[in-house]
Design a protein around this motif. Structure first.
Motif, PDB file in Angstrom:
ATOM      1  N   LEU A  73       1.091  -1.379   0.267  1.00  0.00           N
ATOM      2  CA  LEU A  73       0.624   0.196   0.096  1.00  0.00           C
ATOM      3  C   LEU A  73       0.963   1.176   0.206  1.00  0.00           C
ATOM      4  N   ASP A  74       2.103   0.917   0.657  1.00  0.00           N
ATOM      5  CA  ASP A  74       3.167   2.655   0.521  1.00  0.00           C
ATOM      6  C   ASP A  74       3.282   2.141  -0.466  1.00  0.00           C
ATOM      7  N   MET A  75       3.481   2.041  -2.036  1.00  0.00           N
ATOM      8  CA  MET A  75       3.826   2.115  -3.584  1.00  0.00           C
ATOM      9  C   MET A  75       2.297   2.408  -3.928  1.00  0.00           C
ATOM     10  N   ALA A  76       0.888   2.506  -3.404  1.00  0.00           N
ATOM     11  CA  ALA A  76      -0.455   2.645  -4.604  1.00  0.00           C
ATOM     12  C   ALA A  76      -0.686   4.052  -4.773  1.00  0.00           C
ATOM     13  N   TRP A  77      -0.534   4.219  -5.373  1.00  0.00           N
ATOM     14  CA  TRP A  77      -1.267   5.945  -6.050  1.00  0.00           C
ATOM     15  C   TRP A  77      -2.426   6.389  -4.967  1.00  0.00           C
ATOM     16  N   GLY A  78      -2.303   8.024  -4.403  1.00  0.00           N
ATOM     17  CA  GLY A  78      -3.968   8.461  -3.888  1.00  0.00           C
ATOM     18  C   GLY A  78      -3.597   7.578  -2.275  1.00  0.00           C
TER      19      GLY A  78
END
Length: 115
Positions: A73-78
């Motif tokens: 999730l740390d890499m997810a957009w937004g």
């Protein structure tokens, strides 16, 4: 029966949707089985962020994400405080556990099937 309420998304679900959900099934599977074609590039194996959703209501009714999901999730957009990978978030057994989700406008996906 719990419901997944999908807020309108310009491409995937322009009118939004209210879906009766099966407890124990993932949000991703629930959406896919009801015509909301959310991306899932890793085939729901918790190896990407393309099925990222923001849980607007009912976040605390979902189980806690594990460390692998949190790292992805740390890499997810937004990313937001109530973000989850929909392939990992399971519908709770509570009949009143409605989950309101917003599908972000963009995903981080280097290859998309339907151009």
């Amino acid at each position: 029966m719990p419901q997944v309420i999908v807020l309108p998304h310009l491409e995937l679900c322009p009118e939004g949707a209210v879906i009766d959900a099966v407890p124990g099934k993932s949000i991703c599977d629930t959406l896919l089985e009801n015509g909301v074609e959310i991306e899932h590039a890793c085939e729901k194996s918790c190896a990407c962020t393309t099925c990222h959703v923001v849980v607007r209501e009912g976040f605390n009714k979902l189980g806690r994400p594990d460390e692998i999901e949190e790292d992805l999730l740390d890499m997810a957009w937004g990313l937001e405080a109530t973000s989850r990978l929909s392939c990992q978030a399971l519908i709770p057994a509570d009949a009143d556990a409605n989950i309101v989700v917003e599908i972000p406008r963009y995903t981080i996906n280097h290859a998309k099937e339907k151009h």
